[in-house]
Structures are given as structure tokens and as C-alpha cells.
Design a protein around this motif. Structure first.
Motif, PDB file in Angstrom:
ATOM      1  N   ARG A 158      20.233  15.285  -1.445  1.00  0.00           N
ATOM      2  CA  ARG A 158      21.127  16.409  -1.733  1.00  0.00           C
ATOM      3  C   ARG A 158      20.635  17.124  -2.985  1.00  0.00           C
ATOM      4  NH1 ARG A 158      25.694  17.597  -4.881  1.00  0.00           N
ATOM      5  NH2 ARG A 158      25.413  15.627  -5.973  1.00  0.00           N
ATOM      6  N   LYS A 159      20.590  18.440  -2.943  1.00  0.00           N
ATOM      7  CA  LYS A 159      20.133  19.244  -4.071  1.00  0.00           C
ATOM      8  C   LYS A 159      21.354  19.819  -4.786  1.00  0.00           C
ATOM      9  CE  LYS A 159      16.097  18.355  -2.430  1.00  0.00           C
ATOM     10  NZ  LYS A 159      15.176  19.333  -1.848  1.00  0.00           N
ATOM     11  N   PRO A 160      21.749  19.233  -5.914  1.00  0.00           N
ATOM     12  CA  PRO A 160      22.980  19.682  -6.581  1.00  0.00           C
ATOM     13  C   PRO A 160      22.827  21.060  -7.210  1.00  0.00           C
ATOM     14  CG  PRO A 160      21.830  18.066  -7.940  1.00  0.00           C
ATOM     15  CD  PRO A 160      21.095  18.128  -6.632  1.00  0.00           C
ATOM     16  N   VAL A 161      23.950  21.758  -7.350  1.00  0.00           N
ATOM     17  CA  VAL A 161      23.992  22.996  -8.130  1.00  0.00           C
ATOM     18  C   VAL A 161      23.849  22.617  -9.595  1.00  0.00           C
ATOM     19  CG1 VAL A 161      25.366  25.017  -8.757  1.00  0.00           C
ATOM     20  CG2 VAL A 161      25.504  24.076  -6.434  1.00  0.00           C
ATOM     21  N   LEU A 162      22.837  23.171 -10.252  1.00  0.00           N
ATOM     22  CA  LEU A 162      22.576  22.732 -11.625  1.00  0.00           C
ATOM     23  C   LEU A 162      22.868  23.832 -12.635  1.00  0.00           C
ATOM     24  CD1 LEU A 162      19.735  23.962 -13.019  1.00  0.00           C
ATOM     25  CD2 LEU A 162      18.674  22.483 -11.344  1.00  0.00           C
ATOM     26  N   TYR A 163      23.084  23.387 -13.864  1.00  0.00           N
ATOM     27  CA  TYR A 163      23.101  24.280 -15.016  1.00  0.00           C
ATOM     28  C   TYR A 163      22.043  23.783 -15.978  1.00  0.00           C
ATOM     29  CZ  TYR A 163      24.194  26.875 -19.182  1.00  0.00           C
ATOM     30  OH  TYR A 163      24.076  27.700 -20.270  1.00  0.00           O
ATOM     31  N   ASN A 164      21.186  24.692 -16.458  1.00  0.00           N
ATOM     32  CA  ASN A 164      20.159  24.366 -17.449  1.00  0.00           C
ATOM     33  C   ASN A 164      20.442  25.162 -18.711  1.00  0.00           C
ATOM     34  OD1 ASN A 164      17.517  24.858 -18.920  1.00  0.00           O
ATOM     35  ND2 ASN A 164      16.807  23.392 -17.381  1.00  0.00           N
ATOM     36  N   SER A 165      20.418  24.496 -19.840  1.00  0.00           N
ATOM     37  CA  SER A 165      20.885  25.105 -21.086  1.00  0.00           C
ATOM     38  C   SER A 165      19.806  25.864 -21.857  1.00  0.00           C
ATOM     39  CB  SER A 165      21.473  24.015 -21.993  1.00  0.00           C
ATOM     40  OG  SER A 165      20.488  23.048 -22.337  1.00  0.00           O
ATOM     41  N   TRP A 166      18.586  25.970 -21.325  1.00  0.00           N
ATOM     42  CA  TRP A 166      17.493  26.543 -22.117  1.00  0.00           C
ATOM     43  C   TRP A 166      17.778  27.968 -22.571  1.00  0.00           C
ATOM     44  CZ3 TRP A 166      13.607  25.786 -25.143  1.00  0.00           C
ATOM     45  CH2 TRP A 166      12.692  26.815 -25.390  1.00  0.00           C
ATOM     46  N   GLU A 167      18.157  28.841 -21.649  1.00  0.00           N
ATOM     47  CA  GLU A 167      18.317  30.244 -22.035  1.00  0.00           C
ATOM     48  C   GLU A 167      19.523  30.452 -22.942  1.00  0.00           C
ATOM     49  OE1 GLU A 167      17.825  33.234 -19.146  1.00  0.00           O
ATOM     50  OE2 GLU A 167      16.064  32.304 -18.231  1.00  0.00           O
ATOM     51  N   ALA A 168      20.440  29.494 -22.969  1.00  0.00           N
ATOM     52  CA  ALA A 168      21.596  29.604 -23.859  1.00  0.00           C
ATOM     53  C   ALA A 168      21.284  29.129 -25.269  1.00  0.00           C
ATOM     54  CB  ALA A 168      22.768  28.798 -23.287  1.00  0.00           C
ATOM     55  N   THR A 169      20.458  28.085 -25.392  1.00  0.00           N
ATOM     56  CA  THR A 169      20.299  27.456 -26.714  1.00  0.00           C
ATOM     57  C   THR A 169      18.860  27.350 -27.191  1.00  0.00           C
ATOM     58  OG1 THR A 169      20.181  25.233 -25.758  1.00  0.00           O
ATOM     59  CG2 THR A 169      22.366  26.083 -26.317  1.00  0.00           C
ATOM     60  N   GLY A 170      17.868  27.517 -26.298  1.00  0.00           N
ATOM     61  CA  GLY A 170      16.487  27.345 -26.720  1.00  0.00           C
ATOM     62  C   GLY A 170      16.266  25.966 -27.308  1.00  0.00           C
ATOM     63  N   PHE A 171      15.496  25.916 -28.402  1.00  0.00           N
ATOM     64  CA  PHE A 171      15.178  24.635 -29.030  1.00  0.00           C
ATOM     65  C   PHE A 171      16.342  24.038 -29.822  1.00  0.00           C
ATOM     66  CE2 PHE A 171      10.884  26.589 -28.699  1.00  0.00           C
ATOM     67  CZ  PHE A 171      10.261  25.595 -27.954  1.00  0.00           C
ATOM     68  N   GLU A 172      17.409  24.800 -30.035  1.00  0.00           N
ATOM     69  CA  GLU A 172      18.534  24.326 -30.855  1.00  0.00           C
ATOM     70  C   GLU A 172      19.500  23.524 -29.989  1.00  0.00           C
ATOM     71  OE1 GLU A 172      20.295  27.561 -32.925  1.00  0.00           O
ATOM     72  OE2 GLU A 172      18.403  28.285 -33.759  1.00  0.00           O
ATOM     73  N   VAL A 173      19.164  22.266 -29.772  1.00  0.00           N
ATOM     74  CA  VAL A 173      19.990  21.412 -28.911  1.00  0.00           C
ATOM     75  C   VAL A 173      21.061  20.734 -29.767  1.00  0.00           C
ATOM     76  CG1 VAL A 173      19.978  19.518 -27.236  1.00  0.00           C
ATOM     77  CG2 VAL A 173      18.062  21.113 -27.325  1.00  0.00           C
TER      78      VAL A 173
END
Length: 651
Positions: A267-282
Motif C-alpha cells: 500500500r502506498k500511503p498519502v505522505l507529507y514531507n516537511s522539506w519545503e516547509a522547514t528546509g534544514f531547520e528541523v
């Protein structure tokens, strides 16, 4: 001696010529095409070339075919003599030998079960008592009965991958390839001829595909990895597999079926990736906030991208030191899981930062030339994955991360090509890359792996067989991405295509598009979101949640149905009980209702009977195929998803 290999609806017939000097193609097409005179056989006299140069030869060394192009080249020419054939475990093997050169070459053919694809490769054994250097080592060659071919290929650059293009070749040659150490962004290792014959190379390193219109009137396509390769005494080298596909009604669906036959059912889940929101500031509090918003919209997986590990404050440090920067990282991952989300992580295992502890401890692990500083690209170096110790480091690192944290998704990235890597080292790097992916699948079967290389730099058949999705491009702008995805889907199936909804402006086409357009675009494959959700309004989040729900309802059809690419602006997916149509408006409007006019239409394919949409409108298959499905495009409505269900007849 003749053999006919049968695929789902097609057959491939090969024979050894009477003198036993080479194998040649007799026929390739629908079942039964071999019953008649070969359309490829040379019937004329040979002048100023050799017989092999004019024959529909399957594989030839340079000595045998010196003028129109050989598949195998060594230091010194070679000639083959047929030794015999074997058929076992679904593979036909035709063995040839050259006692003078000290070579034994076996041509291997494997019909892929249930699809119209034939896999070909070659096994080269060194029978001499000293190493042999293979300067050119093709996987296969195939001659086609067409003298002015229309070649379709995928080209581009970073952020503009998979641009579908065509060239008609009246004479001469055509070449695409990569010397980057990965398939690269400039060309994909895929080619079709007249949208009837196609080849795709399962190789994750440097490669080439050529096509040439030969003096005999045939078109010959060759493909293989770039050499050189050194084979030791008594050793056997196996080339990458080349997949050959045939279709009378478009090749894309053949490639899609092949991809599905090689994919594990996940199953391929619907994902959220935070890169464009936060960049390197995790910052973990900000990550939690994003995860909460995503979960509320119906997202199923939260992926933390680059920046989560020690020393990674920008792109100059951290790579190689794969330990979380924050001591609370484990608790944060558990918090994400408690929100009902799966947890994923970005990694770039093949690269290292010069400022890292790993590089300080092991500077000898990177590709470099004696006496020279190694080349930095994106402020990083590339590890020599061909070394056993580097392979063990990467495997142990990933095992630790996947054991210490509740990770169910890895985004494997690679953000630089190979430099200071001699061609002889390409093979070892690629095969250990495969070994790592095979290890992950065997030891951590619950973990989905996304393949990425600065976008679409490594999306070959060998990678897609070992990963669950691939990332076609770092460019997520809607109109740019529409062209990228259109090209990608000619080579690979929708269930492999990771696609995000973002707020990114176009790099090449900056016209703004609606949120619905961006969602319907991303629904064409594996849906993800990469925008900064904190800046979306309540209405936008509500619209997104409704679209995610819609996607989940049709996901099985998109991933498993038969896809018809209806030009750049529409895709049709035929499932067992539904037809799903995605369409986008990228041009001018009709002016309706302000002025007289008609609705925009998309002509569908492969339908019979009648269908009803979700508003109760009934369409005959003839109407949908010959007139088209109507769309009322407007400035506020620039994309749509339509579900059609067959009208059942009878009581």
C-alpha cells in the motif's frame, strides 16, 4: 536451429545461422508472426562489408561485425563459434566461444511471465589465464524491419526530467546515455521505435543506448552499461538485463504491466514531507505542528527530510554522521505515530560531507585520485560503495536507524554524480547499491523505500524493482510537473510515481494553477504533500482533506488499473469496476457561457458498453471514445477527476 520464445501475446524467434557464427532475429511480433519468411533476413549480395554487418544479428564481437557496430569489444578482435543451447528455468541460453581470444559468451533470453516483455542479457566468461578487458560490453542488440524509424526518447536536465521527444532517422545513428555513474537527468535508459518496439535497461550506473539505420535497411538498437570491465581468469561477468517490449497499440501499458509484475504488493500511503516547509531547520515543535495539521487532513505518513541529523544545519555538513541532532528525536517519532501517522526519514547513504566525523575517520572511503583534491559537488563527496567496508557501514547504519526508531519509510537520495571514479569501479558501486536495497527488503520488509537521485536521476528498471516508489523530479511546480509526469508514465507505471502538492512556482511555466489542479496532478501517481500547511487557510485545508478522501477512494484504480495516456492533459485508468479520468486545462478557455461555444472534450480509449458518472449521466462507450467526455473549464475550474461506472444490464 530455431527457437520461438512466447510472451503474453507476442513471440520472439531467434535462430543460429547455418555456419554457427552468430544468432539472428527471425521475427518479433504478435503470436504467429514467425510463421512465414523472415522480414529481417538479408537476401542480397554483400559488398564492401562482412556478412555479419548485413545480418539481423543478435550479438556480435568487433571482429565479426567490424563496420556497422559490435556489441562486444576487447583488446584485440574476436570471432564466435556456436557451442550449443540449453533451456532451463524459463531461460534460453545460446553459447558461443572464441578459443583464440579465450572467451565464452552466452546469450540469455527470458520471457517475462504474463507480460509482453523479453529480458535479455549476456554472460561473458574469461577462459584465458590472464585478465581480459572489455572496453564495450552491450547487454543486447536487436534489428527491426523498419528503415526510417521514429524514435521516442526521454531527455532533459535537473528539474526538467522526462521530456518526451521524437526524432525520425532517415539514415545514420542516434545515441543517448549517461557517464554520471547513475542513469542521470539528461536521458532515461529507455527508447521506443515507432511506438511498437521498445527497450529499457535495468542498470543504475553509466549506460548507453544507440539506434542506427544500417545499409541493409534495418534499424539496429543496442544497449548496455559503459565499460570498461575487467574479467579475471576463470571469472564470469553478467551484463545488466535489457527489457524488450512489443505492442501494437502503444508501449506504455506494456511497461506498466511489467512494472507491476516486478513490484511487491504494498500500500502506498498519502505522505507529507516537511522539506519545503522547514528546509534544514528541523525544529521538532514545528515538525509536530506540521504533523498535526497533516493528520487532520487525512495524510497517512509523515516524512522528515534533510536536516534531522548531527551537524546538518546547511548543505556543508553532517552527511555520513547519521545520528539524530536532537536527543528527543525518538520521542518525537513516537508522537507522530500516536497521531495515527506512519513515520519516514530522508537519508543519503552514498554521500559524505568533508566536515563530518565519518570523513575525518575514513578519508580513504571517498572516490579520489592520488595527489589531487576530490571534486566537491553540492559541498559533498561520494563514498566508494564498491568497497566492502563502505557497504557494511551503510548496511549497519540503516539497520540501526530502522531498529532504533519506528520508521516505515525511507527516502533514499543521491545529490551528486560520480567524479574521480574510473569506469572499472562503476560496476562494483552499482551492484553494492542493489545489495543494500535487497538487504532492506529482506530484513525490514515493512519499510517502504523511495528512490531518488537529485530528483529523477536514478529511475531505471533495476532501481524500480528494488524500491516502492521513485521521485521523478525536484520540480513540483504544476505545469512543469505535468510534462515531467507525462514523460515518466511512458516509461514507468503510476504506482511508482511519487508526486507532491506544493506551492512551488513554475521554473519553466510559471502560470498559477488552483489547489485542485495541483491535487489532481499529484493523484496521477502516489499522492504526497510538500507545502507549508501552516500557511494554508482553513478553506484550503478543508478542500485538501476532501481531495485526499477522493484519492483514497480511487487509489486502487490509479495504481492497479490499465492506464491510457490521452495526451499531456488527461489520463484514463481502467479498473475492474470503475474508470477514473484525470484531466487538466492548460490552454485557453472556450468562452462559454459568455459567448456561444461547446464544452471541451477528452476522447477516452478501450471502452465497451455504457457508463454512468457520479451525477447520474449515462454515456455510451461510442460517445466517450469518439465524441469524448465533456469538461466545463473555467478560471476557477482548471482540473477534474471523473469516476465512471459500467452500467450493468439485466435484472
Amino acid at each position: 536451429m530455431t527457437w520461438t520464445l512466447r510472451m503474453a501475446t507476442t513471440s520472439y524467434t531467434v535462430a543460429v545461422e547455418p555456419g554457427g557464427r552468430w544468432a539472428e532475429l527471425v521475427a518479433w511480433g504478435p503470436h504467429g508472426v514467425e510463421e512465414g519468411p523472415s522480414p529481417l533476413k538479408n537476401l542480397g549480395d554483400v559488398h564492401f562489408i562482412t556478412e555479419a554487418d548485413a545480418a539481423p544479428i543478435e550479438y556480435a564481437p568487433r571482429g565479426e561485425r567490424p563496420f556497422t557496430g559490435a556489441d562486444l569489444e576487447i583488446d584485440g578482435d574476436s570471432w564466435f563459434t556456436f557451442e550449443g543451447a540449453t533451456e532451463a528455468d524459463g531461460v534460453l541460453r545460446l553459447a558461443f566461444a572464441d578459443e583464440v581470444a579465450g572467451l565464452r559468451v552466452v546469450l540469455c533470453y527470458r520471457p517475462e511471465p504474463g507480460v509482453d516483455v523479453l529480458a535479455r542479457w549476456v554472460e561473458v566468461t574469461n577462459t584465458r589465464d590472464e585478465p581480459v578487458r572489455l572496453s564495450r560490453i552491450g547487454s543486447a542488440g536487436v534489428c527491426l524491419p523498419v528503415g526510417e524509424p521514429r524514435l521516442s526518447f526521454l531527455h532533459g536536465e535537473w528539474s526538467r526530467e522526462f521530456q518526451l521527444d521524437h526524432v525520425t532517422l532517415p539514415a545514420g545513428g542516434f545515441r543517448i546515455g549517461s557517464s554520471y555513474g547513475v542513469p542521470g537527468h539528461n536521458y532515461a535508459p529507455w527508447l521506443s521505435v515507432d511506438d511498437t518496439w521498445g527497450v529499457s535497461l535495468a542498470w543504475s550506473g553509466s549506460w548507453e543506448i544507440t539506434a542506427e539505420v544500417e545499409p541493409s535497411g534495418l534499424t539496429r538498437v543496442r544497449a548496455g552499461m559503459l565499460g570498461p570491465v575487467v574479467v579475471g581468469p576463470g571469472e564470469t561477468f553478467t551484463t545488466p538485463e535489457l527489457a524488450l517490449a512489443y505492442s501494437t497499440d502503444g508501449l506504455a501499458r506494456v511497461w506498466h504491466a511489467y512494472d507491476r509484475s516486478r513490484s511487491r504488493p504494498a500500500r502506498k500511503p498519502v505522505l507529507y514531507n516537511s522539506w519545503e516547509a522547514t528546509g534544514f531547520e528541523v525544529d521538532l515543535d514545528k515538525q509536530r505542528e506540521l504533523a498535526e495539521i497533516a493528520a487532520g487532513m487525512g495524510v497517512e505518513l509523515f516524512v522528515v527530510d534533510d536536516g534531522w541529523f548531527t551537524g546538518r544545519h546547511d548543505d556543508t555538513g553532517g552527511l555520513g554522521d547519521w545520528y539524530p541532532e536532537s536527543p528527543d528525536f525518538g520521542a518525537f517519532a513516537e508522537d507522530v505515530r500516536a497521531m495515527g501517522l506512519e513515520f519516514g526519514l530522508w537519508v543519503e547513504p552514498e554521500s559524505v560531507s568533508p566536515k563530518s566525523r565519518l570523513y575525518a575517520d575514513h578519508p580513504d572511503w571517498v572516490y579520489r585520485l592520488p595527489g589531487r583534491e576530490p571534486t566537491l559537488i553540492r559541498n559533498q563527496l561520494l563514498l566508494n560503495l564498491g568497497l566492502d567496508e563502505v557497504y557494511e557501514f551503510i548496511v549497519s547504519t540503516l539497520d540501526r536507524l530502522l531498529t532504533d526508531h519506528p520508521i516505515s519509510y525511507l527516502k533514499w537520495d543521491m545529490n551528486r554524480p560520480a567524479t574521480e571514479r574510473p569506469g572499472e569501479l562503476d560496476d562494483a558501486h552499482v551492484r553494492n547499491y542493489w545489495r543494500v536495497l535487497d538487504h532492506l527488503r529482506a530484513k525490514h520488509p515493512h519499510v517502504l523505500v523511495e528512490g531518488c537521485a537529485g530528483g529523477g536521476g536514478r529511475t531505471d528498471l533495476a532501481t524500480t524493482a528494488r524500491t516502492d516508489v521513485v521521485w521523478p523530479s525536484d520540480n513540483t511546480a504544476p505545469l512543469d510537473r505535468l510534462k515531467i509526469q507525462h514523460g515518466f508514465l511512458h516509461m514507468h507505471a503510476p504506482h511508482l510515481m511519487s508526486s507532491w502538492v506544493t506551492d512551488a512556482p513554475g521554473v519553466f511555466d510559471a502560470r498559477p494553477r488552483s489547489l485542485k489542479f495541483r491535487f489532481v496532478l499529484a493523484m496521477a501517481g502516489v499522492l504526497g504533500i510538500g507545502a507549508d500547511l501552516r500557511h494554508w487557510s482553513a478553506d484550503e485545508r478543508e478542500e485538501a482533506a476532501a481531495l485526499i478522501t477522493l484519492y483514497k477512494d480511487v487509489r486502487d484504480v490509479v495504481h492497479g488499473g490499465e492506464a491510457h495516456l490521452l495526451g499531456e492533459d488527461a489520463i484514463q485508468y481502467n479498473g475492474e469496476d470503475r474508470v477514473v479520468v484525470l484531466a487538466w486545462n492548460t490552454g485557453s478557455l472556450t468562452g462559454v457561457p459568455t459567448v456561444p461555444g461547446q464544452s471541451s472534450r477528452v476522447k477516452l480509449q478501450g471502452l465497451t458498453g455504457s457508463y454512468v458518472d457520479e451525477d447520474g449521466r449515462v454515456y455510451s462507450a461510442a460517445h466517450l471514445v469518439h465524441v469524448g467526455l465533456p469538461f466545463a473549464w473555467s478560471q476557477a475550474n482548471d482540473a477534474d477527476l471523473v469516476v465512471l461506472r459500467p452500467v450493468r444490464s439485466g435484472p
